[in-house]
Design a protein around this motif. Sequence first.
Motif, PDB file in Angstrom:
ATOM      1  N   ALA A  18       0.829  -1.206   0.000  1.00  0.00           N
ATOM      2  CA  ALA A  18       0.000   0.000   0.000  1.00  0.00           C
ATOM      3  C   ALA A  18       0.862   1.255   0.000  1.00  0.00           C
ATOM      4  N   LEU A  19       1.949   1.250   0.747  1.00  0.00           N
ATOM      5  CA  LEU A  19       2.845   2.405   0.784  1.00  0.00           C
ATOM      6  C   LEU A  19       3.481   2.646  -0.576  1.00  0.00           C
ATOM      7  N   LYS A  20       3.924   1.568  -1.217  1.00  0.00           N
ATOM      8  CA  LYS A  20       4.544   1.709  -2.542  1.00  0.00           C
ATOM      9  C   LYS A  20       3.520   2.126  -3.595  1.00  0.00           C
ATOM     10  N   ALA A  21       2.234   1.819  -3.361  1.00  0.00           N
ATOM     11  CA  ALA A  21       1.187   2.209  -4.301  1.00  0.00           C
ATOM     12  C   ALA A  21       0.792   3.678  -4.135  1.00  0.00           C
ATOM     13  N   GLY A  22       1.317   4.316  -3.109  1.00  0.00           N
ATOM     14  CA  GLY A  22       1.059   5.739  -2.928  1.00  0.00           C
ATOM     15  C   GLY A  22      -0.092   6.047  -1.983  1.00  0.00           C
ATOM     16  N   ILE A  23      -0.479   5.090  -1.179  1.00  0.00           N
ATOM     17  CA  ILE A  23      -1.549   5.323  -0.212  1.00  0.00           C
ATOM     18  C   ILE A  23      -1.066   6.325   0.831  1.00  0.00           C
ATOM     19  N   GLY A  24      -1.945   7.200   1.251  1.00  0.00           N
ATOM     20  CA  GLY A  24      -1.595   8.229   2.228  1.00  0.00           C
ATOM     21  C   GLY A  24      -1.259   7.660   3.593  1.00  0.00           C
ATOM     22  N   PRO A  25      -0.473   8.389   4.359  1.00  0.00           N
ATOM     23  CA  PRO A  25      -0.036   7.895   5.672  1.00  0.00           C
ATOM     24  C   PRO A  25      -1.190   7.711   6.665  1.00  0.00           C
ATOM     25  N   GLU A  26      -2.241   8.512   6.549  1.00  0.00           N
ATOM     26  CA  GLU A  26      -3.370   8.371   7.482  1.00  0.00           C
ATOM     27  C   GLU A  26      -4.068   7.028   7.275  1.00  0.00           C
ATOM     28  N   LEU A  28      -2.764   4.452   5.822  1.00  0.00           N
ATOM     29  CA  LEU A  28      -1.763   3.418   6.099  1.00  0.00           C
ATOM     30  C   LEU A  28      -1.703   3.091   7.593  1.00  0.00           C
ATOM     31  N   ALA A  29      -1.805   4.100   8.435  1.00  0.00           N
ATOM     32  CA  ALA A  29      -1.791   3.867   9.877  1.00  0.00           C
ATOM     33  C   ALA A  29      -2.970   2.991  10.288  1.00  0.00           C
ATOM     34  N   TRP A  30      -4.154   3.281   9.768  1.00  0.00           N
ATOM     35  CA  TRP A  30      -5.332   2.483  10.106  1.00  0.00           C
ATOM     36  C   TRP A  30      -5.240   1.079   9.526  1.00  0.00           C
ATOM     37  N   LEU A  31      -4.619   0.940   8.367  1.00  0.00           N
ATOM     38  CA  LEU A  31      -4.405  -0.384   7.778  1.00  0.00           C
ATOM     39  C   LEU A  31      -3.487  -1.219   8.674  1.00  0.00           C
ATOM     40  N   VAL A  32      -2.437  -0.608   9.165  1.00  0.00           N
ATOM     41  CA  VAL A  32      -1.517  -1.318  10.061  1.00  0.00           C
ATOM     42  C   VAL A  32      -2.227  -1.709  11.351  1.00  0.00           C
ATOM     43  N   PHE A  33      -3.046  -0.824  11.887  1.00  0.00           N
ATOM     44  CA  PHE A  33      -3.809  -1.153  13.097  1.00  0.00           C
ATOM     45  C   PHE A  33      -4.677  -2.388  12.863  1.00  0.00           C
ATOM     46  N   GLY A  34      -5.360  -2.429  11.733  1.00  0.00           N
ATOM     47  CA  GLY A  34      -6.207  -3.582  11.417  1.00  0.00           C
ATOM     48  C   GLY A  34      -5.412  -4.861  11.230  1.00  0.00           C
ATOM     49  N   MET A  35      -4.279  -4.757  10.560  1.00  0.00           N
ATOM     50  CA  MET A  35      -3.458  -5.943  10.321  1.00  0.00           C
ATOM     51  C   MET A  35      -2.889  -6.496  11.625  1.00  0.00           C
ATOM     52  N   VAL A  36      -2.569  -5.629  12.569  1.00  0.00           N
ATOM     53  CA  VAL A  36      -2.067  -6.098  13.869  1.00  0.00           C
ATOM     54  C   VAL A  36      -3.132  -6.933  14.579  1.00  0.00           C
TER      55      VAL A  36
END
Length: 79
Positions: A18-26, A28-36
């Motif tokens: 997602a980061l390499k695809a250009g997704i915004g940091p906001e 991305l943070a919520w995506l990481v929270f969900g993946m955890v």
Amino acid sequence: MLTVYFALMICTALPVIALKAGIGPEFLAWLVFGMVIVKAMLLVDHFMEMKNAPRGWRMIAQSWAPVVIVAIAGFHTIT
């Protein structure tokens, strides 16, 4: 068990993709929270072998990730 390994690998790689695809940091943070949370549930059920444990013990073991994520997400939202 192989499915669990692949799910864990996808959960680990998805934020990087997602980061390499250009997704915004906001987002991305919520995506990481969900993946955890997803990874913690998989680890408790399959690698700690608590899938057949008494319901109370299983819920206690699985509750650490959502509690920590809610605390971190709260601080993230405030700042």
